[in-house]
Structures are given as C-alpha cells and as structure tokens.
Design an enzyme around this catalytic site. Structure first.
Site, PDB file in Angstrom:
ATOM      1  N   GLU A  49       0.803  -1.263  -0.462  1.00  0.00           N
ATOM      2  CA  GLU A  49       0.174  -0.042   0.052  1.00  0.00           C
ATOM      3  C   GLU A  49       0.871   1.439   0.036  1.00  0.00           C
ATOM      4  O   GLU A  49       0.906   2.297  -0.704  1.00  0.00           O
ATOM      5  CB  GLU A  49      -0.929   0.175   1.379  1.00  0.00           C
ATOM      6  CG  GLU A  49      -2.026  -1.554   1.597  1.00  0.00           C
ATOM      7  CD  GLU A  49      -1.197  -2.549   1.827  1.00  0.00           C
ATOM      8  OE1 GLU A  49      -0.283  -2.742   2.332  1.00  0.00           O
ATOM      9  OE2 GLU A  49      -2.124  -2.337   3.112  1.00  0.00           O
ATOM     10  N   CYS A  72      -2.444  -4.093   7.626  1.00  0.00           N
ATOM     11  CA  CYS A  72      -2.671  -3.711   8.744  1.00  0.00           C
ATOM     12  C   CYS A  72      -3.044  -2.671   9.477  1.00  0.00           C
ATOM     13  O   CYS A  72      -2.457  -1.525   9.251  1.00  0.00           O
ATOM     14  CB  CYS A  72      -0.833  -4.321   8.683  1.00  0.00           C
ATOM     15  SG  CYS A  72       0.349  -3.160   8.517  1.00  0.00           S
ATOM     16  N   GLY A 251       5.806 -42.435   2.333  1.00  0.00           N
ATOM     17  CA  GLY A 251       4.850 -43.265   1.701  1.00  0.00           C
ATOM     18  C   GLY A 251       2.977 -42.964   2.363  1.00  0.00           C
ATOM     19  O   GLY A 251       3.223 -42.048   3.151  1.00  0.00           O
ATOM     20  N   PRO A 252       2.851 -43.979   1.970  1.00  0.00           N
ATOM     21  CA  PRO A 252       1.265 -43.726   2.588  1.00  0.00           C
ATOM     22  C   PRO A 252       0.970 -44.229   3.852  1.00  0.00           C
ATOM     23  O   PRO A 252      -0.164 -43.272   4.447  1.00  0.00           O
ATOM     24  CB  PRO A 252       0.543 -45.660   2.315  1.00  0.00           C
ATOM     25  CG  PRO A 252       1.976 -45.798   1.464  1.00  0.00           C
ATOM     26  CD  PRO A 252       2.594 -45.406   1.025  1.00  0.00           C
ATOM     27  N   THR A 256      -0.687 -41.555   5.294  1.00  0.00           N
ATOM     28  CA  THR A 256      -1.939 -41.408   6.733  1.00  0.00           C
ATOM     29  C   THR A 256      -2.045 -40.401   7.865  1.00  0.00           C
ATOM     30  O   THR A 256      -3.413 -40.341   8.658  1.00  0.00           O
ATOM     31  CB  THR A 256      -2.485 -43.195   6.171  1.00  0.00           C
ATOM     32  OG1 THR A 256      -2.696 -43.386   5.527  1.00  0.00           O
ATOM     33  CG2 THR A 256      -3.521 -43.005   7.418  1.00  0.00           C
TER      34      THR A 256
END
Length: 313
Positions: A49, A72, A251-252, A256
């Site tokens: 700004e 801000c 990996g999974p 997970t």
C-alpha cells in the site's frame, strides 16, 4: 484485467521477495486510471500500500485502493498501513482478503470507522497466494502439502519400473521443493529409497530443509534431519523455527498418519496413465472420509495433476 487482478499479478511477480512476511500487491486508481502500484518489499521495506501511495503522490487523494490483503493495523517493522492510507486521503478501499494475523488484523474495521468505504472481496486467489503464511500465523504450524505419484489403479509403484510418472512431472516436483521451506518423508521411505529430497535441475533454487519423521537411526550420510516426536508437536516446533510450508513426500503410512491427525492442508496427486496391478496404495485406511474443495486438474506431460484442499487458506 480488473484492478484487483492487477494487484494479484503484482503480488505474484514479487512472490517470496518479502519472506517471511506475506507478499501483497496494491493498485491505486483515480478516474479509472492507475496512478500508483506496487508490491511488498523485502523485510524492513515498505508494504504494498505504501509503495503504491508513494508512487501516486498527491493523486492518491480521493482515489480507490485495490489491495490483495487488508492494510495492517499494528506497529511492526513499519507503522500501520491504515494510518498511511488515511493520511493520503484515499476515498475507497477494495480488499482481496482478510489478514489472519491476530496481531495485525482489523484494518478493515479501522478504515470503516474513519469513514472510508471498504469492499471485502474475499478472493480465493488472494488467499492462495499466501496460503503457507496464513496457516503459519493462524494455526501455529506449517502449511502441509501431500504430494504423491500414483497409477490409475491407485498404486505408488510400478513393478519393474523406477518411476511412476514422466519426466515433466518429476521436474514439477523439484519446483514444488524449491517453493517449500521443508520437505519430508517417513523412515519407511528412508529405509527403502534413502532419498536425497534436494532440489535439482532448477537454477538458483534455494534448498529446503530435508526431514525424516519416525524412529531412527538414519542411514550414514543420508543428510536428512530426524524428527521423532508426535507430529503435532514437531510441526509446532518447526513453525517456531520459521518453517511456513512443508512438502510431504512420504509413503502411504506417513501420509495416512498426517491425515488422521488432520495435519494435511493440500493434496497434489500426479496420476500416470498406467495400471500397476500390484504394490502399495497411495493411502492406508482412514477412520473417516475427508471432503476436498477447489479440485482442479491439468495435464503435465502424459500425466494428470490433481490438486485439492482439505483446509482452504
């Protein structure tokens, strides 16, 4: 292009220049013409700004300010932008997104209380430009992206092949690493692949911190940083160390675990035009379904890139 669109373009062109601060773009318009514009300068410099107001000079009086994030309202390294906007005599402000920082927000309310007309657009694009920073300041942890390459039958390996996806997708992954503060895998991936996780093939790219979550030991000379604590605690600690974005390449099992802890914000899935027929799936079993938003798709070489959010910025 709209004036707010131009402000978004300015922020995109200056992406990362203000790190660890957010990158903001601003445009001042008087009688339909742009009289000043700019983006946030590096740390300690002017906010967007102020750059635009300085460029406009006396033409800022009575003008409309388009800014990608609300001005801000606090004293940090620079004075509040709200005060500068008011002093310049701006008549109207169009805001692309709220400031989620509890210490700096409230600029919209202060402007309205001072008689300035304010329009909040709440643009997803404006929020997306600073998605990592927004999560860092509002949730106290890094923004986590889970990246995975998979076949059309949902496998993350192809028997007899080193790679699942094509060269273009693999290059894109290095771009993602270059944009991230940290990259991580789980110890299962470390033991099988001993990955480097560094950025290659991109000139001038900064290297992210390279992490491994789980129980050690790390292989000799792996170059990774072992994080053995609970995921929530480790992410909070990384946030205090300035890590705003984390690219999860594990990996999974690790993916997970992050999903079960509700610590994944974004999914990036590269789908290869291949049926593997065997090997681990891209995720393990989840205790409940997870709705996704903002799903997009596009071709990357012969592959398809899917992106979606679990937590929008």
């Amino acid at each position: 292009m709209s004036h707010l669109g131009r402000a978004l373009e300015l922020a995109a062109l200056a992406r990362g220049a203000a790190y660890p601060n957010p990158t903001v773009g601003a445009v001042l318009v008087q009688d339909g013409a742009i009289v000043g514009e700019g983006a946030t300068e590096p740390v300690g410099g002017r906010h967007a700004e102020v750059v635009a107001l300085d460029a406009a000079g006396q033409q800022a009086s009575g003008a409309t300010l388009y800014v990608t994030m609300e001005p801000c309202a606090h004293y940090g390294r620079t004075p509040p932008c709200v005060d500068t906007v008011l002093a310049a005599g701006v008549a109207r402000v169009v805001v692309g997104s709220r400031d989620p920082n509890p210490a700096a927000g409230g600029g919209i309310e202060l402007l309205r209380a001072s008689g300035i007309e304010v329009e909040l657009v709440d643009s997803f694009e404006a929020r997306r430009q600073n998605e990592a920073w927004r999560t860092w300041v509002s949730r106290g942890r890094p923004f986590v992206t889970y990246k995975v390459a998979a076949t059309l039958d949902g496998r993350v390996t192809v028997p007899g092949a080193r790679w699942v996806t094509g060269e273009e997708s693999r290059h894109f992954v290095h771009e993602l690493r270059a944009e991230s503060d940290a990259v991580a895998v789980g110890m299962g991936t470390v033991r099988v692949d001993n990955p480097r996780l560094d950025v290659r093939g991109i000139a001038g790219a900064r290297q992210p911190r390279r992490l491994a979550f789980g129980k050690g030991p790390l292989p000799p000379g792996s170059g990774l940083e072992l994080r053995t604590g609970p995921l929530v605690e480790e992410l909070a600690a990384l946030a205090t160390e300035g890590i705003q974005s984390l690219l999860l390449e594990g990996g999974p099992t690790l993916a997970t675990a992050f999903l079960e802890a509700d610590l994944v914000d974004k999914l990036v899935v590269f789908l290869a035009p291949t049926l593997s027929g065997d090997g681990p799936h891209l995720l393990g079993t989840l205790s409940r379904s997870r709705p996704l938003t903002r799903l997009t798709s596009r071709a990357v070489g012969a592959d398809v890139l899917l992106e979606a959010y679990l937590h929008e910025p």
